[in-house]
Structure formats: structure tokens, C-alpha cells
Design an enzyme around this catalytic site. Structure first.
Site, PDB file in Angstrom:
ATOM      1  N   HIS A  88     -10.116   7.032  -9.324  1.00 62.22           N
ATOM      2  CA  HIS A  88      -8.924   6.255  -9.000  1.00 62.22           C
ATOM      3  C   HIS A  88      -7.669   6.817  -9.673  1.00 62.22           C
ATOM      4  CE1 HIS A  88      -6.722   2.203  -8.786  1.00 62.22           C
ATOM      5  NE2 HIS A  88      -7.101   2.444  -7.548  1.00 62.22           N
ATOM      6  N   LYS A 115      -4.383   9.125 -10.429  1.00 62.53           N
ATOM      7  CA  LYS A 115      -3.320   9.756  -9.635  1.00 62.53           C
ATOM      8  C   LYS A 115      -2.438  10.537 -10.601  1.00 62.53           C
ATOM      9  CE  LYS A 115      -4.110   5.513  -7.620  1.00 62.53           C
ATOM     10  NZ  LYS A 115      -4.545   4.295  -8.313  1.00 62.53           N
ATOM     11  N   ASP A 126       3.603  23.512 -12.820  1.00 61.16           N
ATOM     12  CA  ASP A 126       3.927  24.636 -13.717  1.00 61.16           C
ATOM     13  C   ASP A 126       3.581  24.352 -15.176  1.00 61.16           C
ATOM     14  OD1 ASP A 126       4.776  26.178 -11.612  1.00 61.16           O
ATOM     15  OD2 ASP A 126       6.914  25.743 -11.884  1.00 61.16           O
ATOM     16  N   HIS A 144       1.759  -3.720  -6.448  1.00 59.09           N
ATOM     17  CA  HIS A 144       0.636  -2.836  -6.738  1.00 59.09           C
ATOM     18  C   HIS A 144       0.729  -2.236  -8.138  1.00 59.09           C
ATOM     19  CE1 HIS A 144      -1.943   0.868  -5.935  1.00 59.09           C
ATOM     20  NE2 HIS A 144      -2.692  -0.090  -5.415  1.00 59.09           N
ATOM     21  N   LYS A 186       0.487  -1.559 -12.145  1.00 60.03           N
ATOM     22  CA  LYS A 186      -0.586  -1.752 -13.123  1.00 60.03           C
ATOM     23  C   LYS A 186       0.029  -1.582 -14.508  1.00 60.03           C
ATOM     24  CE  LYS A 186      -2.664   0.756  -9.477  1.00 60.03           C
ATOM     25  NZ  LYS A 186      -3.280  -0.295  -8.739  1.00 60.03           N
ATOM     26  N   ASP A 236       3.743  -7.587 -26.995  1.00 56.78           N
ATOM     27  CA  ASP A 236       4.921  -7.779 -27.842  1.00 56.78           C
ATOM     28  C   ASP A 236       6.004  -6.784 -27.428  1.00 56.78           C
ATOM     29  OD1 ASP A 236       3.464  -9.771 -29.168  1.00 56.78           O
ATOM     30  OD2 ASP A 236       2.659  -8.350 -30.627  1.00 56.78           O
TER      31      ASP A 236
END
Length: 402
Positions: free
Chosen positions: A146, A148, A153, A320, A322, A327
Site C-alpha cells: 500500500h 506510495k 535522481d 482520503h 492519513k 499535541d
């Protein structure tokens, strides 16, 4: 023997096979997985929250690449946006830039064999990650890559929640506008992101790139002002990391996730945090993109609302993102959802940021998202609804796989 008896026997055998396949597959996975996290690194970190802005920057950096482009996505679709992305990779490969693309086997199932063939003919080195394989077919079908990440370079890195497909640039009317968080990273920590890609490429692409000096710039990358670290996880490692972070909260916890299906241990830590006076704010989508995921969250949200948590359902498109903010000290942005699938099954990678100025910026983004949300109340969740109640029961049985 009657037909009904035969069918029942067959069903029982299938259930036994699925249970054994999953348990034995998980046991093997746990035996070979190892927890790794980087030291505290320093770099320059920027955040994107809309696909059009992200991919304008992302595509520009890819077009300017001189040496190598390493890409890992969970989803690469074969739609018009995906084709634009893939054509760009092919063009860079024809220019002599080394291009490697790793895509999850199930997440990117829409990639046609002809598309993969065209990539390879253009010089792009392509591999599918997490293929379904013997002897544990069912378990291997559940464990997805999952992550990404992109490294250009050896100097520019990207990590976050966006994939490649039309919905991520607001071209799907059902899910637009798409709200997500994605990081762009410059500085010394890009080396660590490059190394993580190499680990996955060796497993699925079959080449060991770890000791190839051309992938790391000869010049030293600068130490930027933002302190952070990368934490790749799989096979249950994320649960322990999230518990560790939640336990550090003294004043507030903010969680943003498209799916909220915590494990029992994580749920207990959230309840303990509320009991010691920590405020808990949760942002989830108003509309779901998958069957039963919303109903799967309700029993957890109901418990937390009863003891003082605040829950918001994002309405300005599909949420979507995450993230978790503890704090003013810790901010997590990455690929992992706040659910059992990310905790126990998926390969994920998160970036934990320890910089007050950047955390303030993320909190401003979150405040905007809350302003675009509706509060979810206990009265709403307790309002009689037989159809919703039925779906909640179904979701409870399969909550591990939502």
C-alpha cells in the site's frame, strides 16, 4: 448423499482451507518480517492536499529528471490520467533516464498486459509487487503493498496518500473533490526513502540495488530544518507504533483517516487517553468509497463519542488523508489508514515529523477540513435503522479485511 449435504460439506472444506491458509500464511509472514525505522533525519518537507497541485509539481520534477526515477504506487489505473503518467515515464526512459515502476498486483489490476509490454519495450523496468502465490493463496491475496513513494535522481522524494487515477485529480464525479495529504521531501532523508524502494524492488523486481553508488548523489544532501523519520511497517508492526505514539499524548490527539477500524489494543489506548484528559478528534469521510467500511467504523466511533471524543464527517468531496497529530510534538503523514488492514496486513510507510512549525501548518489544514465537515453525534448513530444495523453486524465479522 443429498445435494444439500454435499454443498454444506464443500462449504465447510472451503472455510477450513481459508482459515488454515490465512493462519499459516500470517505465521510465515511474521517469521520473516522485521521492524525498521530510520534515525531522526533532517530535510525540507512540503505538503500537498489537492491532486491537481501535487501532480503539476510531481510531473514537472519527473520531466526534469536526469538520471533515475523510482516509483512505487498501490494503484496505477489505465485511464486517461494513468496513460499520461505512463507515457511520461516511457519518454524519460527513451531519453536514457533509468525508470523503475513497481505497482501492487491487485491495486493495479487494471493495467493491461499490453500496457505493461509497451512500458518494457520503451525501456521502463516494471514489476508487480505482492503477487498472489502458493502455498498461501488467500493470505497473499490480502497482503497488499500500500506504499506510495517516488524518488527522483536520489534528491527528491514523494510520499503520501495519492495514487494514479482520474479520481485523484477530481475527474470522478462520485468522489470529487478528492482530499488527501502527500509530502514532498528534499534533503538527506531522501537517501532513506531510496533505500526503502530498493528493498521492495529487490523482493519483487529481482535486483539488488543497495550497493549501487549511482543512485545516491556524489554531493552530500543538505540537512534541512524539519526533523522527521520514516517508519515502514508490515505484518502487525504498525499497531505497536501507533500505540507507542498515542501513549505520548498529554493534551490532544487528532486522527484523520478514510477508514476507522482500530484493533482492540489501539482502541483501548484511545479510551485510556480520553480517561486521562486528552482530547480526541477524529475526521472520517461523510460518504464511503467501499462497501461496509463506514458501518465497520460505527461501533468504535459510538464508544468513543460516549466518553467525549469528537468525530467529524468530511463533506466537501471524499476524505482520503492519513494523519495523526499528537499535541504539538508529533505529526504522522503517510500511507497507512487507521484500520486493521493497515495494522496487520498491508505494507505501509509513514513519515513522523517532529517540527513545531510544520505541525502548525498541518493543524491549519486539519482545521479547514473540520470546517468542511459535519459533527457526528451519538444520537445520530443510535437512531433506529435496521438496514444500517444489519450492515454493522456484517462489517463486524469481516472487520479484519475492510
Amino acid at each position: 448423499m443429498s445435494l444439500a449435504t454435499c454443498l454444506c460439506a464443500l462449504l465447510l472444506l472451503i472455510i477450513i482451507w481459508l482459515v488454515l491458509d490465512f493462519r499459516l500464511g500470517r505465521k510465515k509472514h511474521l517469521s520473516i518480517a522485521s521492524f525498521m525505522e530510520t534515525t531522526i533525519l533532517h530535510g525540507y518537507v512540503d505538503i500537498f492536499t489537492h491532486g491537481k497541485e501535487l501532480f503539476a509539481d510531481y510531473f514537472q520534477e519527473i520531466r526534469q529528471a536526469k538520471k533515475h526515477i523510482h516509483v512505487l504506487f498501490y494503484i496505477v489505473k489505465d485511464d486517461s490520467f494513468g496513460q499520461e503518467f505512463l507515457e511520461m515515464l516511457k519518454e524519460k526512459a527513451r531519453e536514457g533516464v533509468e525508470v523503475r515502476l513497481l505497482a501492487d498486483r491487485l491495486g493495479s489490476w487494471r493495467l493491461k498486459p499490453s500496457t505493461v509490454k509497451a512500458l518494457r519495450e520503451a525501456g521502463v523496468k516494471f514489476a508487480f509487487s505482492n503477487r498472489i502465490k502458493l502455498p498461501f493463496l488467500f493470505y497473499s491475496a490480502q497482503v497488499r503493498n500500500h506504499r506510495k513513494i517516488t524518488i527522483i535522481d536520489g534528491e527528491i522524494g514523494y510520499l503520501g496518500g495519492f495514487n494514479i487515477g482520474k479520481e485523484y485529480i477530481d475527474q470522478d464525479p462520485k468522489l470529487s473533490p478528492w482530499r488527501d495529504y502527500h509530502l514532498k521531501i528534499l534533503g538527506e532523508s531522501v537517501h532513506s526513502l531510496q533505500s526503502e524502494f530498493m528493498i521492495d524492488w529487490e523482493e519483487y523486481g529481482g535486483e539488488n540495488l543497495q550497493h549501487e553508488p549511482p543512485y545516491f548523489p556524489e554531493k552530500s544532501l543538505s540537512r534541512g530544518p524539519v526533523r522527521h523519520q520514516f517508519v515502514p511497517t508490515e505484518a502487525g508492526m504498525l499497531e505497536g507504533k501507533f500505540i507507542q505514539v498515542i501513549q505520548k499524548a498529554k493534551n490532544s490527539i487528532i486522527i484523520g483517516s478514510p477508514y476507522f477500524v482500530p484493533s482492540n489494543r489501539v482502541m483501548s489506548e484511545l479510551i485510556l487517553a480520553l480517561s486521562r484528559g486528552v482530547t480526541l478528534t477524529i475526521i472520517v469521510p461523510y460518504n464511503a468509497d467501499h462497501l461496509l467500511v463506514q458501518e465497520g467504523s460505527y461501533r468504535y466511533l459510538r464508544k468513543l463519542l460516549k466518553i467525549g471524543a469528537k468525530v467529524y464527517q468530511y463533506k466537501n468531496g471524499f476524505y482520503h488523508a492519513k494523519t495523526m497529530v499528537i499535541d504539538d510534538n508529533i505529526c504522522d503523514v503517510g500511507t497507512a489508514n487507521f484500520d486493521k488492514r493497515s495494522f496487520f496486513l498491508n505494507k505501509e510507510i509513514n513519515c513522523y515529523i517532529y517540527d513545531s512549525a510544520f505541525i502548525t501548518r498541518v493543524k491549519e489544514v486539519i482545521e479547514k477540513d473540520i470546517a468542511d465537515s459535519l459533527p457526528l453525534t451519538i444520537d445520530k448513530l443510535n437512531k433506529p435503522n435496521p438496514w444500517r444495523a444489519t450492515k454493522e453486524i456484517l462489517a463486524r465479522f469481516i472487520s479484519y479485511f475492510l
